[in-house]
Design a protein around this motif. Structure first.
Motif, mmCIF file in Angstrom:
data_model
loop_
_atom_site.group_PDB
_atom_site.id
_atom_site.type_symbol
_atom_site.label_atom_id
_atom_site.label_comp_id
_atom_site.label_asym_id
_atom_site.label_seq_id
_atom_site.Cartn_x
_atom_site.Cartn_y
_atom_site.Cartn_z
ATOM 1 N N LEU A 79 0.833 -1.077 -0.145
ATOM 2 C CA LEU A 79 0.057 0.121 0.004
ATOM 3 C C LEU A 79 0.980 1.303 -0.152
ATOM 4 N N ALA A 80 1.932 1.102 0.615
ATOM 5 C CA ALA A 80 2.970 2.649 1.091
ATOM 6 C C ALA A 80 2.958 3.096 -0.592
ATOM 7 N N TRP A 81 3.794 1.058 -1.461
ATOM 8 C CA TRP A 81 4.691 1.059 -2.877
ATOM 9 C C TRP A 81 3.325 2.183 -3.527
ATOM 10 N N LEU A 82 2.056 1.956 -3.898
ATOM 11 C CA LEU A 82 1.128 2.146 -4.619
ATOM 12 C C LEU A 82 0.616 3.555 -4.172
ATOM 13 N N ALA A 83 0.811 4.326 -3.270
ATOM 14 C CA ALA A 83 0.582 5.179 -2.572
ATOM 15 C C ALA A 83 1.781 6.126 -3.331
ATOM 16 N N TYR A 84 2.751 6.246 -3.275
ATOM 17 C CA TYR A 84 4.087 6.253 -3.323
ATOM 18 C C TYR A 84 4.007 6.654 -5.410
ATOM 19 N N LEU A 85 3.653 5.400 -5.872
ATOM 20 C CA LEU A 85 3.647 5.765 -7.437
ATOM 21 C C LEU A 85 2.641 6.731 -7.578
ATOM 22 N N GLY A 86 1.740 6.670 -6.863
ATOM 23 C CA GLY A 86 0.228 7.513 -7.368
ATOM 24 C C GLY A 86 0.289 9.011 -6.803
ATOM 25 N N ALA A 87 1.240 8.890 -5.607
ATOM 26 C CA ALA A 87 0.999 10.575 -5.413
ATOM 27 C C ALA A 87 2.305 11.468 -6.487
ATOM 28 N N LEU A 88 3.178 10.760 -5.980
ATOM 29 C CA LEU A 88 4.679 11.477 -5.857
ATOM 30 C C LEU A 88 4.984 11.398 -7.538
ATOM 31 N N THR A 89 4.948 9.496 -8.403
ATOM 32 C CA THR A 89 5.594 10.153 -9.743
ATOM 33 C C THR A 89 4.636 10.369 -10.647
ATOM 34 N N MET A 90 3.388 10.094 -10.308
ATOM 35 C CA MET A 90 1.985 10.107 -11.524
ATOM 36 C C MET A 90 1.529 11.897 -11.253
ATOM 37 N N ALA A 91 1.441 12.088 -9.936
ATOM 38 C CA ALA A 91 0.754 13.040 -9.453
ATOM 39 C C ALA A 91 1.681 14.571 -10.090
ATOM 40 N N LEU A 92 3.159 14.237 -8.949
ATOM 41 C CA LEU A 92 3.399 15.371 -8.671
ATOM 42 C C LEU A 92 4.195 15.628 -9.774
ATOM 43 N N ALA A 93 4.741 14.530 -10.813
ATOM 44 C CA ALA A 93 5.154 14.667 -12.220
ATOM 45 C C ALA A 93 4.643 15.313 -13.295
ATOM 46 N N TYR A 94 3.554 15.178 -13.272
ATOM 47 C CA TYR A 94 2.003 15.946 -14.083
ATOM 48 C C TYR A 94 1.936 17.708 -13.424
ATOM 49 N N VAL A 95 1.731 17.508 -12.207
ATOM 50 C CA VAL A 95 1.792 18.943 -11.730
ATOM 51 C C VAL A 95 3.207 20.332 -12.675
ATOM 52 N N LEU A 96 4.371 19.242 -12.277
ATOM 53 C CA LEU A 96 5.267 20.135 -12.356
ATOM 54 C C LEU A 96 5.762 20.109 -14.057
ATOM 55 N N LEU A 97 5.229 19.335 -15.402
ATOM 56 C CA LEU A 97 4.937 19.227 -16.495
ATOM 57 C C LEU A 97 4.155 20.518 -16.813
ATOM 58 N N TYR A 98 3.031 20.326 -16.252
ATOM 59 C CA TYR A 98 1.667 21.362 -16.822
ATOM 60 C C TYR A 98 2.286 22.668 -16.315
ATOM 61 N N SER A 99 2.860 23.232 -15.038
ATOM 62 C CA SER A 99 3.028 24.156 -14.341
ATOM 63 C C SER A 99 4.767 24.562 -15.604
ATOM 64 N N GLY A 100 5.221 23.725 -15.815
ATOM 65 C CA GLY A 100 6.311 24.232 -16.661
ATOM 66 C C GLY A 100 5.758 24.502 -18.311
ATOM 67 N N LEU A 101 4.598 23.262 -18.989
ATOM 68 C CA LEU A 101 4.140 24.150 -19.855
ATOM 69 C C LEU A 101 3.515 25.687 -19.816
ATOM 70 N N ARG A 102 2.725 26.127 -18.843
ATOM 71 C CA ARG A 102 2.416 27.244 -18.941
ATOM 72 C C ARG A 102 3.470 28.434 -19.112
ATOM 73 N N VAL A 103 5.154 27.860 -18.560
ATOM 74 C CA VAL A 103 5.569 29.632 -18.457
ATOM 75 C C VAL A 103 6.651 28.929 -19.922
ATOM 76 N N VAL A 104 6.849 28.559 -20.996
ATOM 77 C CA VAL A 104 6.998 28.354 -22.003
ATOM 78 C C VAL A 104 6.689 28.254 -23.212
ATOM 79 N N ALA A 105 7.427 28.769 -24.088
ATOM 80 C CA ALA A 105 7.182 29.358 -25.669
ATOM 81 C C ALA A 105 6.068 27.828 -26.464
ATOM 82 N N PRO A 106 5.217 28.189 -27.396
ATOM 83 C CA PRO A 106 3.819 26.841 -27.429
ATOM 84 C C PRO A 106 4.945 25.717 -28.420
ATOM 85 N N SER A 107 5.903 26.042 -29.341
ATOM 86 C CA SER A 107 6.440 25.555 -29.429
ATOM 87 C C SER A 107 7.497 24.660 -28.289
ATOM 88 N N THR A 108 7.954 25.260 -27.806
ATOM 89 C CA THR A 108 8.722 24.421 -26.524
ATOM 90 C C THR A 108 7.944 23.162 -25.979
#
Length: 106
Positions: free
Chosen positions: A17-46
């Motif tokens: 259960l701890a591994w499932l929580a880690y995989l769901g919370a950090l590797t998925m949720a945090l990664a997508y939050v960081l990806l979409y936060s970065g996409l907001r501040v870069v040029a469309p082509s980037t």
């Protein structure tokens, strides 16, 4: 199909259960939050380039870190995506010749 026939498989193991929580919370949720936060501040082509390269990076990391086998179709797909991304920076011949600016030639 196994989940439909035999019912869902649920683990009560705290480590699982701890591994499932880690995989769901950090590797998925945090990664997508960081990806979409970065996409907001870069040029469309980037942003488009990052979106194209993200699945390639995931496949390569899975192959290197998790020793996942990449089949020939996956390797071909990776090469095609990388070739397309490398071609983004090249000027297109269909765009026509580059003409000098008339205001600068006077």
């Amino acid at each position: 199909m196994l989940g439909v026939v035999d019912g869902p498989r649920v683990s009560a193991d705290p480590a699982a259960l701890a591994w499932l929580a880690y995989l769901g919370a950090l590797t998925m949720a945090l990664a997508y939050v960081l990806l979409y936060s970065g996409l907001r501040v870069v040029a469309p082509s980037t942003a488009v380039t990052a979106s194209l390269v993200e699945p390639v990076a995931a496949a390569v990391v899975a192959a290197l870190v998790l020793h996942e086998a990449l089949g020939p179709v996956a390797v071909l797909g990776i090469l095609l995506v990388l070739g397309a991304v490398l071609g983004l920076g090249r000027p297109s011949a269909a765009a026509g010749p580059v003409l000098p600016d008339p205001e600068l030639t006077d």
